[in-house]
Scaffold this motif. Structure first.
Motif, PDB file in Angstrom:
ATOM      1  N   SER A 302       0.852  -1.257  -0.179  1.00 50.48           N
ATOM      2  CA  SER A 302       0.020  -0.166  -0.196  1.00 50.48           C
ATOM      3  C   SER A 302       0.753   1.157   0.079  1.00 50.48           C
ATOM      4  CB  SER A 302      -0.955  -0.059   1.044  1.00 50.48           C
ATOM      5  OG  SER A 302      -0.138   0.050   2.396  1.00 50.48           O
ATOM      6  N   THR A 303       0.396   2.461  -0.555  1.00 53.36           N
ATOM      7  CA  THR A 303       0.999   3.742  -0.311  1.00 53.36           C
ATOM      8  C   THR A 303       1.406   4.053   0.987  1.00 53.36           C
ATOM      9  OG1 THR A 303      -1.160   4.685  -0.344  1.00 53.36           O
ATOM     10  CG2 THR A 303      -0.073   4.396  -2.420  1.00 53.36           C
ATOM     11  N   LEU A 304       0.514   3.544   1.890  1.00 53.95           N
ATOM     12  CA  LEU A 304       0.683   4.058   3.340  1.00 53.95           C
ATOM     13  C   LEU A 304       2.230   3.038   3.823  1.00 53.95           C
ATOM     14  CD1 LEU A 304      -2.634   3.829   4.843  1.00 53.95           C
ATOM     15  CD2 LEU A 304      -1.506   5.714   3.795  1.00 53.95           C
ATOM     16  N   MET A 305       2.494   1.865   3.441  1.00 50.51           N
ATOM     17  CA  MET A 305       3.524   1.329   3.751  1.00 50.51           C
ATOM     18  C   MET A 305       4.798   1.733   3.206  1.00 50.51           C
ATOM     19  SD  MET A 305       4.228  -1.578   5.117  1.00 50.51           S
ATOM     20  CE  MET A 305       5.741  -2.525   5.669  1.00 50.51           C
ATOM     21  N   MET A 306       4.519   2.478   1.864  1.00 54.61           N
ATOM     22  CA  MET A 306       5.627   3.135   1.428  1.00 54.61           C
ATOM     23  C   MET A 306       5.895   4.383   2.063  1.00 54.61           C
ATOM     24  SD  MET A 306       4.064   2.334  -2.508  1.00 54.61           S
ATOM     25  CE  MET A 306       3.855   0.676  -3.140  1.00 54.61           C
ATOM     26  N   LEU A 307       4.816   4.953   2.709  1.00 54.14           N
ATOM     27  CA  LEU A 307       5.271   6.174   3.517  1.00 54.14           C
ATOM     28  C   LEU A 307       6.241   5.784   4.645  1.00 54.14           C
ATOM     29  CD1 LEU A 307       2.928   9.128   4.216  1.00 54.14           C
ATOM     30  CD2 LEU A 307       4.319   8.117   5.999  1.00 54.14           C
ATOM     31  N   VAL A 308       5.623   4.953   5.309  1.00 55.00           N
ATOM     32  CA  VAL A 308       6.197   4.493   6.785  1.00 55.00           C
ATOM     33  C   VAL A 308       7.750   4.043   6.422  1.00 55.00           C
ATOM     34  CG1 VAL A 308       4.259   4.176   7.971  1.00 55.00           C
ATOM     35  CG2 VAL A 308       5.528   2.317   6.871  1.00 55.00           C
ATOM     36  N   SER A 309       7.820   3.269   5.055  1.00 56.19           N
ATOM     37  CA  SER A 309       9.284   3.013   4.861  1.00 56.19           C
ATOM     38  C   SER A 309      10.327   4.040   4.484  1.00 56.19           C
ATOM     39  CB  SER A 309       9.069   2.157   3.492  1.00 56.19           C
ATOM     40  OG  SER A 309       8.438   0.859   3.870  1.00 56.19           O
ATOM     41  N   ALA A 310       9.591   5.202   3.888  1.00 60.02           N
ATOM     42  CA  ALA A 310      10.280   6.317   3.559  1.00 60.02           C
ATOM     43  C   ALA A 310      10.847   6.957   4.933  1.00 60.02           C
ATOM     44  CB  ALA A 310       9.458   7.336   2.660  1.00 60.02           C
ATOM     45  N   PHE A 311      10.019   7.100   6.014  1.00 51.07           N
ATOM     46  CA  PHE A 311      10.222   7.595   7.040  1.00 51.07           C
ATOM     47  C   PHE A 311      11.466   6.802   7.906  1.00 51.07           C
ATOM     48  CE2 PHE A 311       9.379   9.101  11.573  1.00 51.07           C
ATOM     49  CZ  PHE A 311      10.064  10.413  11.412  1.00 51.07           C
ATOM     50  N   GLY A 312      11.169   5.342   8.305  1.00 46.37           N
ATOM     51  CA  GLY A 312      11.816   4.674   8.896  1.00 46.37           C
ATOM     52  C   GLY A 312      12.955   3.681   8.295  1.00 46.37           C
ATOM     53  N   GLY A 313      12.917   3.735   7.177  1.00 47.23           N
ATOM     54  CA  GLY A 313      13.781   2.870   6.193  1.00 47.23           C
ATOM     55  C   GLY A 313      13.246   1.524   5.822  1.00 47.23           C
ATOM     56  N   THR A 314      13.238   1.357   4.560  1.00 50.54           N
ATOM     57  CA  THR A 314      12.525   0.120   4.147  1.00 50.54           C
ATOM     58  C   THR A 314      12.881  -0.987   4.830  1.00 50.54           C
ATOM     59  OG1 THR A 314      12.332   1.194   1.818  1.00 50.54           O
ATOM     60  CG2 THR A 314      11.815  -1.218   2.041  1.00 50.54           C
ATOM     61  N   ASP A 315      14.356  -1.527   4.903  1.00 50.73           N
ATOM     62  CA  ASP A 315      14.661  -2.790   5.584  1.00 50.73           C
ATOM     63  C   ASP A 315      14.318  -2.659   6.952  1.00 50.73           C
ATOM     64  OD1 ASP A 315      15.767  -3.526   3.175  1.00 50.73           O
ATOM     65  OD2 ASP A 315      17.891  -2.890   3.790  1.00 50.73           O
ATOM     66  N   PHE A 316      14.521  -1.731   7.604  1.00 51.18           N
ATOM     67  CA  PHE A 316      13.967  -1.619   9.281  1.00 51.18           C
ATOM     68  C   PHE A 316      12.651  -1.705   9.456  1.00 51.18           C
ATOM     69  CE2 PHE A 316      13.405   1.216  13.044  1.00 51.18           C
ATOM     70  CZ  PHE A 316      13.830   0.164  13.864  1.00 51.18           C
ATOM     71  N   MET A 317      11.873  -1.124   8.497  1.00 55.64           N
ATOM     72  CA  MET A 317      10.483  -1.216   8.763  1.00 55.64           C
ATOM     73  C   MET A 317       9.989  -2.567   8.075  1.00 55.64           C
ATOM     74  SD  MET A 317       9.602   1.720  10.028  1.00 55.64           S
ATOM     75  CE  MET A 317       7.911   0.796  10.224  1.00 55.64           C
ATOM     76  N   MET A 318      10.305  -3.173   7.168  1.00 58.40           N
ATOM     77  CA  MET A 318      10.123  -4.838   6.986  1.00 58.40           C
ATOM     78  C   MET A 318      10.371  -5.560   7.844  1.00 58.40           C
ATOM     79  SD  MET A 318       8.380  -4.200   4.068  1.00 58.40           S
ATOM     80  CE  MET A 318       8.409  -6.074   3.458  1.00 58.40           C
ATOM     81  N   GLY A 319      11.467  -5.334   8.527  1.00 54.12           N
ATOM     82  CA  GLY A 319      11.972  -6.179   9.777  1.00 54.12           C
ATOM     83  C   GLY A 319      10.882  -5.803  11.004  1.00 54.12           C
ATOM     84  N   ALA A 320      10.581  -4.679  11.184  1.00 56.89           N
ATOM     85  CA  ALA A 320       9.799  -4.254  12.296  1.00 56.89           C
ATOM     86  C   ALA A 320       8.191  -4.988  12.053  1.00 56.89           C
ATOM     87  CB  ALA A 320       9.497  -2.740  12.459  1.00 56.89           C
TER      88      ALA A 320
END
Length: 341
Positions: A302-320
């Motif tokens: 989702s675009t929301l998943m992309m937004l949080v990944s932009a803020f937190g870093g994709t790898d870190f957010m996918m790990g979270a």
């Protein structure tokens, strides 16, 4: 950037179907994006993570009871209508089911005739433009006849429709709730203020376009639907003052984040303004308006998943997200929350 980078497997039983009895009883995953550290907490622990001088920004939009059930005037056939966006006068962009039964000139009757809608044209994505006919105040008619438009992944009925509203909701106009704010009670907000944290309000009327799946392969090709936003002079002054004094600006929800980023991108400061935003935030975006983000867990790709990944870093957010799934956090609108700082 490929959409598949934001995909993950979510067990269906982790999709929260009902809100908790106590709004503040949700869990809270606290994420330090610089240290790439994670802490499992409860939502009331948000007080421990906020500091005096910080500014919490809440979206005070209120969800319209935008789902209507009516019948065709000519045949009595059942028609379901979802209001999306008000255009000029009393013409609304809508989704109707079954759409093939509603052609230009079709009249739909709701309730005992308190509300009638005439199809005046087609909208994009198979929608219909409906002109509303009624007596009195439209929002009062809607409150009587409409139902809360819960997302399609929620199968349970919601007995108390106010549970899909934030306690501070004020300005009607959203097609979906700014769900990160559902965790707050008035009492918790008073505790936040007592700690020396400022509380500010913006308005962004959430459109269903925010939640539409990304149908292109590369995210750069995706186009966002425009949503109306508004910031008051009081909020602008509060935010500018907090920033000047070294306080952090923490957006409650992606809607607040998108509003703040839109205004900072256009004006390079916070100021009283209103308009329409179609800002699309994905990795590579440089944030200008926020220092922290409090949000729920979002849909894959989702675009929301992309937004949080932009803020937190994709790898870190996918790990979270993988951590949240392992630890059985509840997902989506009535689910648990995360704080990214």
């Amino acid at each position: 950037m490929n959409v598949e980078e934001f995909d993950f497997d979510l067990p269906e039983e982790l999709i929260a179907q009902t809100p908790l009895l106590d709004r503040t009883a949700s869990r809270l995953l606290v994420l330090d994006r610089k240290q790439e550290d994670m802490k499992d907490r409860t939502f009331t622990n948000v007080l421990d993570e906020l500091q005096a001088g910080d500014c919490l920004v809440l979206n005070d939009s209120r969800v319209l009871p935008a789902r209507l059930y009516g019948t065709k005037h000519e045949t009595g056939a059942h028609i379901e209508v979802l209001l999306l966006k008000q255009e000029e006068g009393h013409v609304w962009e809508t989704l109707v089911k079954p759409a093939k039964r509603v052609k230009e000139g079709t009249v739909i009757v709701f309730g005992n005739g308190q509300l009638r809608a005439k199809c005046v044209g087609e909208a994009e994505h198979g929608g219909r433009m409906l002109e509303m006919k009624f007596e009195g105040i439209f929002h009062e008619v809607l409150e009587e006849l409409g139902e809360m438009p819960l997302p399609p992944y929620i199968k349970e009925k919601l007995p108390d429709q106010e549970r899909y509203q934030t306690v501070y909701s004020k300005h009607s106009g959203s097609a979906a709730a700014p769900t990160a704010g559902l965790h707050f009670t008035n009492e918790l907000l008073e505790e936040v203020k007592a700690k020396g944290v400022h509380v500010a309000f913006i308005t962004l009327h959430v459109g269903l376009g925010t939640f539409r799946p990304v149908s292109v392969d590369t995210i750069e090709e995706h186009k966002m639907h425009a949503e109306f936003y508004q910031m008051s002079e009081q909020t602008a002054q509060l935010l500018n003052s907090a920033r000047e004094q070294g306080g952090r600006i923490i957006a409650v929800g992606t809607t607040s984040a998108r509003t703040l980023e839109t205004i900072m991108s256009e004006h390079r400061t916070f100021k009283e303004c209103s308009g329409w935003t179609s800002i699309f935030i994905y990795p590579g975006y440089e944030f200008k308006g926020i220092d922290g983000l409090l949000t729920n867990f979002h849909l894959p790709k989702s675009t929301l998943m992309m937004l949080v990944s932009a803020f937190g870093g994709t790898d870190f957010m996918m790990g979270a997200y993988a951590h949240a799934i392992r630890e059985r956090y509840r997902f989506f609108s009535f689910g648990d929350a995360m704080l990214i700082v």
